[in-house]
Motif scaffolding. Structure first.
Motif, PDB file in Angstrom:
ATOM      1  N   ILE A  72       0.882  -1.234   0.143  1.00 25.48           N
ATOM      2  CA  ILE A  72       0.160  -0.065   0.029  1.00 25.48           C
ATOM      3  C   ILE A  72       0.953   1.157  -0.088  1.00 25.48           C
ATOM      4  O   ILE A  72       1.863   1.165   0.850  1.00 25.48           O
ATOM      5  CB  ILE A  72      -0.846  -0.014   1.221  1.00 25.48           C
ATOM      6  N   ALA A  73       0.561   2.361  -0.824  1.00 27.51           N
ATOM      7  CA  ALA A  73       1.242   3.367  -1.011  1.00 27.51           C
ATOM      8  C   ALA A  73       0.276   4.586  -1.182  1.00 27.51           C
ATOM      9  O   ALA A  73      -0.833   4.551  -1.461  1.00 27.51           O
ATOM     10  CB  ALA A  73       2.334   3.109  -1.943  1.00 27.51           C
ATOM     11  N   PRO A  74       0.802   5.815  -1.058  1.00 29.40           N
ATOM     12  CA  PRO A  74       0.108   7.055  -1.277  1.00 29.40           C
ATOM     13  C   PRO A  74      -0.516   7.202  -3.082  1.00 29.40           C
ATOM     14  O   PRO A  74       0.338   6.728  -3.625  1.00 29.40           O
ATOM     15  CB  PRO A  74       0.809   8.186  -0.899  1.00 29.40           C
ATOM     16  N   ASP A  75      -1.493   7.502  -3.133  1.00 31.72           N
ATOM     17  CA  ASP A  75      -1.967   7.603  -4.479  1.00 31.72           C
ATOM     18  C   ASP A  75      -1.654   9.180  -4.726  1.00 31.72           C
ATOM     19  O   ASP A  75      -1.972  10.294  -4.364  1.00 31.72           O
ATOM     20  CB  ASP A  75      -3.492   7.866  -4.617  1.00 31.72           C
ATOM     21  N   HIS A  76      -0.624   9.226  -6.020  1.00 34.67           N
ATOM     22  CA  HIS A  76      -0.117  10.584  -6.248  1.00 34.67           C
ATOM     23  C   HIS A  76      -0.643  10.751  -7.905  1.00 34.67           C
ATOM     24  O   HIS A  76       0.177  11.376  -8.698  1.00 34.67           O
ATOM     25  CB  HIS A  76       1.342  10.690  -6.149  1.00 34.67           C
ATOM     26  N   HIS A 119       1.263  12.354 -11.070  1.00 35.85           N
ATOM     27  CA  HIS A 119       1.918  11.316 -12.073  1.00 35.85           C
ATOM     28  C   HIS A 119       1.136  10.143 -12.418  1.00 35.85           C
ATOM     29  O   HIS A 119       0.174   9.895 -11.854  1.00 35.85           O
ATOM     30  CB  HIS A 119       3.289  11.081 -11.247  1.00 35.85           C
ATOM     31  N   PRO A 120       1.640   9.298 -13.197  1.00 33.29           N
ATOM     32  CA  PRO A 120       0.931   8.123 -13.652  1.00 33.29           C
ATOM     33  C   PRO A 120       0.883   7.261 -12.355  1.00 33.29           C
ATOM     34  O   PRO A 120       1.447   7.287 -11.276  1.00 33.29           O
ATOM     35  CB  PRO A 120       1.920   7.579 -14.565  1.00 33.29           C
ATOM     36  N   LYS A 121      -0.468   6.347 -12.432  1.00 31.03           N
ATOM     37  CA  LYS A 121      -0.589   5.254 -11.596  1.00 31.03           C
ATOM     38  C   LYS A 121       0.776   4.710 -11.317  1.00 31.03           C
ATOM     39  O   LYS A 121       1.538   4.420 -12.106  1.00 31.03           O
ATOM     40  CB  LYS A 121      -1.904   4.236 -11.786  1.00 31.03           C
ATOM     41  N   THR A 122       1.007   4.390  -9.755  1.00 31.86           N
ATOM     42  CA  THR A 122       2.022   3.757  -9.461  1.00 31.86           C
ATOM     43  C   THR A 122       2.367   2.558 -10.219  1.00 31.86           C
ATOM     44  O   THR A 122       3.671   2.342 -10.630  1.00 31.86           O
ATOM     45  CB  THR A 122       2.179   3.594  -7.863  1.00 31.86           C
ATOM     46  N   GLN A 123       1.356   1.840 -10.483  1.00 35.60           N
ATOM     47  CA  GLN A 123       1.752   0.588 -11.437  1.00 35.60           C
ATOM     48  C   GLN A 123       2.094   0.763 -12.748  1.00 35.60           C
ATOM     49  O   GLN A 123       2.582  -0.408 -13.435  1.00 35.60           O
ATOM     50  CB  GLN A 123       0.388  -0.608 -11.394  1.00 35.60           C
ATOM     51  N   ASN A 124       1.563   1.859 -13.091  1.00 39.29           N
ATOM     52  CA  ASN A 124       1.991   2.323 -14.554  1.00 39.29           C
ATOM     53  C   ASN A 124       3.277   3.200 -14.739  1.00 39.29           C
ATOM     54  O   ASN A 124       3.618   3.285 -15.838  1.00 39.29           O
ATOM     55  CB  ASN A 124       1.096   2.919 -15.361  1.00 39.29           C
ATOM     56  N   LEU A 125       3.930   3.535 -13.484  1.00 39.99           N
ATOM     57  CA  LEU A 125       5.006   4.432 -13.620  1.00 39.99           C
ATOM     58  C   LEU A 125       6.372   3.727 -14.607  1.00 39.99           C
ATOM     59  O   LEU A 125       6.478   2.493 -13.837  1.00 39.99           O
ATOM     60  CB  LEU A 125       5.514   4.680 -12.210  1.00 39.99           C
ATOM     61  N   TRP A 126       7.040   4.336 -15.076  1.00 47.71           N
ATOM     62  CA  TRP A 126       8.176   3.735 -15.743  1.00 47.71           C
ATOM     63  C   TRP A 126       8.989   3.165 -14.881  1.00 47.71           C
ATOM     64  O   TRP A 126       9.697   2.049 -14.980  1.00 47.71           O
ATOM     65  CB  TRP A 126       8.816   4.755 -16.575  1.00 47.71           C
ATOM     66  N   MET A 127       9.447   3.903 -13.733  1.00 48.44           N
ATOM     67  CA  MET A 127      10.541   3.339 -12.849  1.00 48.44           C
ATOM     68  C   MET A 127      10.228   2.071 -11.995  1.00 48.44           C
ATOM     69  O   MET A 127      10.985   1.058 -12.166  1.00 48.44           O
ATOM     70  CB  MET A 127      10.398   4.263 -11.748  1.00 48.44           C
ATOM     71  N   TRP A 128       8.727   1.609 -11.840  1.00 47.16           N
ATOM     72  CA  TRP A 128       8.533   0.516 -11.178  1.00 47.16           C
ATOM     73  C   TRP A 128       8.308  -0.613 -12.312  1.00 47.16           C
ATOM     74  O   TRP A 128       8.703  -1.767 -11.908  1.00 47.16           O
ATOM     75  CB  TRP A 128       7.271   0.954 -10.555  1.00 47.16           C
ATOM     76  N   MET A 140      -3.561   4.835  -2.180  1.00 42.18           N
ATOM     77  CA  MET A 140      -4.914   5.621  -1.462  1.00 42.18           C
ATOM     78  C   MET A 140      -4.589   6.799  -1.208  1.00 42.18           C
ATOM     79  O   MET A 140      -3.527   7.464  -0.953  1.00 42.18           O
ATOM     80  CB  MET A 140      -5.003   4.742   0.073  1.00 42.18           C
ATOM     81  N   LYS A 141      -5.539   7.697  -1.493  1.00 46.64           N
ATOM     82  CA  LYS A 141      -5.712   9.089  -1.298  1.00 46.64           C
ATOM     83  C   LYS A 141      -5.807   9.375   0.342  1.00 46.64           C
ATOM     84  O   LYS A 141      -6.255   8.559   0.968  1.00 46.64           O
ATOM     85  CB  LYS A 141      -6.994   9.854  -1.822  1.00 46.64           C
ATOM     86  N   ASP A 142      -5.112  10.322   0.634  1.00 41.46           N
ATOM     87  CA  ASP A 142      -5.134  10.775   2.006  1.00 41.46           C
ATOM     88  C   ASP A 142      -4.670   9.441   3.172  1.00 41.46           C
ATOM     89  O   ASP A 142      -5.371   9.325   3.979  1.00 41.46           O
ATOM     90  CB  ASP A 142      -6.485  11.176   2.439  1.00 41.46           C
ATOM     91  N   LEU A 143      -3.680   8.962   2.618  1.00 42.68           N
ATOM     92  CA  LEU A 143      -3.376   7.618   3.409  1.00 42.68           C
ATOM     93  C   LEU A 143      -3.047   8.059   5.023  1.00 42.68           C
ATOM     94  O   LEU A 143      -3.305   7.030   5.468  1.00 42.68           O
ATOM     95  CB  LEU A 143      -2.111   6.996   2.662  1.00 42.68           C
ATOM     96  N   ASP A 144      -2.616   9.277   5.363  1.00 44.98           N
ATOM     97  CA  ASP A 144      -2.164   9.313   6.542  1.00 44.98           C
ATOM     98  C   ASP A 144      -3.445   9.438   7.564  1.00 44.98           C
ATOM     99  O   ASP A 144      -3.490   8.994   8.760  1.00 44.98           O
ATOM    100  CB  ASP A 144      -1.624  10.697   6.891  1.00 44.98           C
ATOM    101  N   GLN A 145      -4.629   9.949   6.835  1.00 52.15           N
ATOM    102  CA  GLN A 145      -5.954   9.557   7.578  1.00 52.15           C
ATOM    103  C   GLN A 145      -6.611   8.395   7.707  1.00 52.15           C
ATOM    104  O   GLN A 145      -7.340   8.310   8.460  1.00 52.15           O
ATOM    105  CB  GLN A 145      -6.954  10.631   6.923  1.00 52.15           C
ATOM    106  N   LYS A 146      -5.948   7.267   6.705  1.00 52.39           N
ATOM    107  CA  LYS A 146      -6.713   5.995   6.769  1.00 52.39           C
ATOM    108  C   LYS A 146      -5.877   4.920   7.408  1.00 52.39           C
ATOM    109  O   LYS A 146      -6.068   3.798   7.012  1.00 52.39           O
ATOM    110  CB  LYS A 146      -7.025   5.832   5.390  1.00 52.39           C
ATOM    111  N   LYS A 147      -4.970   5.184   7.915  1.00 56.68           N
ATOM    112  CA  LYS A 147      -3.983   4.225   8.594  1.00 56.68           C
ATOM    113  C   LYS A 147      -4.556   3.245   9.570  1.00 56.68           C
ATOM    114  O   LYS A 147      -4.359   2.110   9.219  1.00 56.68           O
ATOM    115  CB  LYS A 147      -2.835   5.057   9.524  1.00 56.68           C
ATOM    116  N   GLN A 148      -5.590   3.866  10.169  1.00 56.49           N
ATOM    117  CA  GLN A 148      -6.299   2.934  11.205  1.00 56.49           C
ATOM    118  C   GLN A 148      -7.280   1.704  10.500  1.00 56.49           C
ATOM    119  O   GLN A 148      -7.494   0.873  10.797  1.00 56.49           O
ATOM    120  CB  GLN A 148      -6.928   3.664  12.200  1.00 56.49           C
ATOM    121  N   LEU A 149      -7.883   2.532   9.349  1.00 56.15           N
ATOM    122  CA  LEU A 149      -8.711   1.637   8.581  1.00 56.15           C
ATOM    123  C   LEU A 149      -7.913   0.557   7.936  1.00 56.15           C
ATOM    124  O   LEU A 149      -8.177  -0.687   7.957  1.00 56.15           O
ATOM    125  CB  LEU A 149      -9.116   2.334   7.453  1.00 56.15           C
TER     126      LEU A 149
END
Length: 528
Positions: free
Chosen positions: A42-46, A50-59, A75-84
């Motif tokens: 799980i990572a923040p949604d940027h 930039h392109p979706k993480t799974q589509n980013l050239w680097m990955w 996920m957007k607003d990951l810091d607020q969703k950690k408990q979830l």
């Protein structure tokens, strides 16, 4: 197509593994069914920038290099969703680029939700282990009070880079037009800002120039620089941001009850009264308006960790850094920089990962703590995202340099570690990052490396009991100080007549207990 093919191959491996196990042992287990080279993070949604993480050239490229496939969930607003996330029936194998406090790491690690990594790092993360051996403070920074390491660091070995180093940026065009020198102390700064707002340096005939001006809510960056001039920068930026400094007797002290802070706020209140700090310092200006005003040449001074901030390279280059600001007597000048460990939770392995996966995940992420991996994470690949210039330095290709939103966001369309922070990796040296973006490296005339604080502490580690006891006190102290700061600086509260009642309220909130706990944490840090 790649994802489907990977799943098909994984399924084939599972069938083969199951058949082998049935023949050899007559039973199956979850451990033999899984593919340790397929991990879930799980990572923040940027995806807004930039392109979706799974589509980013680097990955995509790193999957070819490492042979490891990542099932990314962003996920957007990951810091607020950690408990979830923690309340899910099934956790991901790991958490990437997340921002958990040391207290949270200790709490959830002790509960068994996060795996301890200290025994695995020497064998499966040799690059990080080497950094820890070269600088023992790294291990101290990421080791919880119970002796376990639950998260890997976001870090930099460059005290002047990686987002570590706060500076004042002053408008060089205005200095030159008014025949002024770059200020070196608080008296000179006040004089320069006063001339900025009264002498029409932008030449438009309007009194629209601002002295210190940022988007509302970023006043704290300016206050950091001023706190340093009043003697609070003895343990570095992280300590100041946490509200403490270390006095001459090696005793931890709370900044916001110290008489020197009363003097610091008096200085800031005087600037505000004279109009040298924008009246919108605490409310009324969002980020977009501030950027627009920077392009209109109305900003005299701002404070941040990088030259370009958000004006972009062109406007940002018109500001020069003040790295070391002294008090009126030329004392207390110290570089406002933080620990090389800027985050302790950049990569977490959860209880869901098997032992085989945990080892594989450490190997996978450890690459980014090497020089080669650090360069790959920031610059990408030669001939694709950068070229090497005649001086042997990496420079982003033209399609990145000419991106309408700037080189940083241009590179962010290909690689992951150029924008924002809290990545599990070793930051590239700031000078090389600037060259890579087609910018001239920052030139410091005040020799920041010779003006380092006495020590540069990381965030202190607390026990589970301390964390539970201090949590509400810290929140209430922060809220009250934030309120008091605005009222003192804007003149709504009188710093002479209301200071004692302000300090009394801090004690009522629980300052004495706060000090007791923080001093115990600092003592443990020194003894380790």
């Amino acid at each position: 197509m790649m994802l489907k093919r990977t799943k098909f191959l994984a399924a084939g491996m599972i069938l083969f593994s199951s058949a082998f196990t049935l023949t050899a042992c007559g039973s199956t287990s979850a451990a033999t069914k899984e593919d340790p080279k397929t991990i879930s993070l799980i990572a923040p949604d940027h995806s807004d920038v930039h392109p979706k993480t799974q589509n980013l050239w680097m990955w995509k490229e790193y999957e070819k290099m490492s042979g490891v496939h990542v099932n990314w969930e962003t996920m957007k607003d990951l810091d607020q969703k950690k408990q979830l996330i923690l309340n899910r029936k099934t956790l991901p194998d790991g958490l990437y680029q997340t921002n958990w406090s040391n207290d949270e790491l200790t709490k959830y690690g002790s509960q068994g939700l996060f795996q301890p990594l200290e025994k695995l790092i020497p064998k499966y993360a040799p690059n990080l282990n080497k950094l820890m051996e070269e600088d023992p403070s790294i291990k101290k920074a990421i080791t919880s009070s119970n002796g376990h390491i639950y998260g890997l660091p976001y870090m930099s070995t460059d005290p002047l880079g990686g987002g570590r180093h706060f500076k004042l940026y002053i408008n060089k065009k205005w200095l030159d037009k008014l025949g002024l020198k770059k200020p070196t102390n608080t008296t000179e700064l006040e004089n320069v800002l006063e001339q900025f707002v009264t002498k029409d340096p932008n030449g438009n005939g309007k009194a629209d120039e601002q002295g210190f001006y940022m988007d509302s809510g970023n006043f704290g960056s300016f206050e950091l620089m001023i706190k340093s001039t009043f003697g609070f920068n003895t343990a570095g930026r992280t300590a100041m941001e946490a509200g403490f400094y270390i006095d001459d007797k090696d005793q931890l002290q709370y900044i916001y009850s110290d008489p020197k802070m009363q003097d610091a706020w008096k200085y800031l209140a005087e600037l505000y009264k004279k109009g040298l700090i924008a009246k919108t310092a605490f409310a009324g200006v969002d980020h977009d308006k501030w950027i627009a005003d920077g392009s209109k040449e109305v900003v005299g001074c701002y404070a941040w960790v990088g030259q370009e901030m958000s004006f972009g390279e062109k406007v940002g280059s018109e500001y020069v850094p003040i790295s070391v600001l002294s008090d009126a007597d030329g004392k207390n000048g110290a570089t406002v920089t933080q620990s090389g460990v800027m985050g302790t939770s950049a990569f977490i392995i959860t209880k869901a990962a098997s032992e085989a996966k945990a080892k594989q995940m450490l190997k996978w992420v450890d690459y980014f703590y090497s020089k080669e991996g650090s360069d790959f994470g920031y610059f990408g690949k030669e001939g694709v995202t950068y070229n090497v210039n005649k001086d042997g330095n990496k420079v982003f290709v033209d399609k990145i340099l000419n991106d309408p939103k700037g080189a940083s966001l241009g590179a962010y369309q290909y690689v992951d570690n150029v924008y924002g922070g809290f990545y599990p990796y070793l930051e590239v040296e700031e000078r090389l990052k600037n060259i890579g973006k087609g910018m001239a490296p920052e030139v410091f005339t005040d020799d920041p490396l010779s003006h380092m604080p006495k020590q540069v502490l990381p965030n202190l580690q607390g026990t589970t009991e301390e964390s539970a006891e201090i949590a509400s006190i810290q929140t209430d102290l922060n809220n009250y100080v934030d309120q008091a700061r605005v009222k003192f600086v804007t003149g709504k509260w009188n710093l002479d007549t209301q200071w004692d009642s302000y300090v009394a309220q801090l004690k009522k909130i629980g300052l004495d207990k706060w000090l007791e706990i923080r001093r115990a944490q600092y003592k443990r840090y020194e003894e380790d």
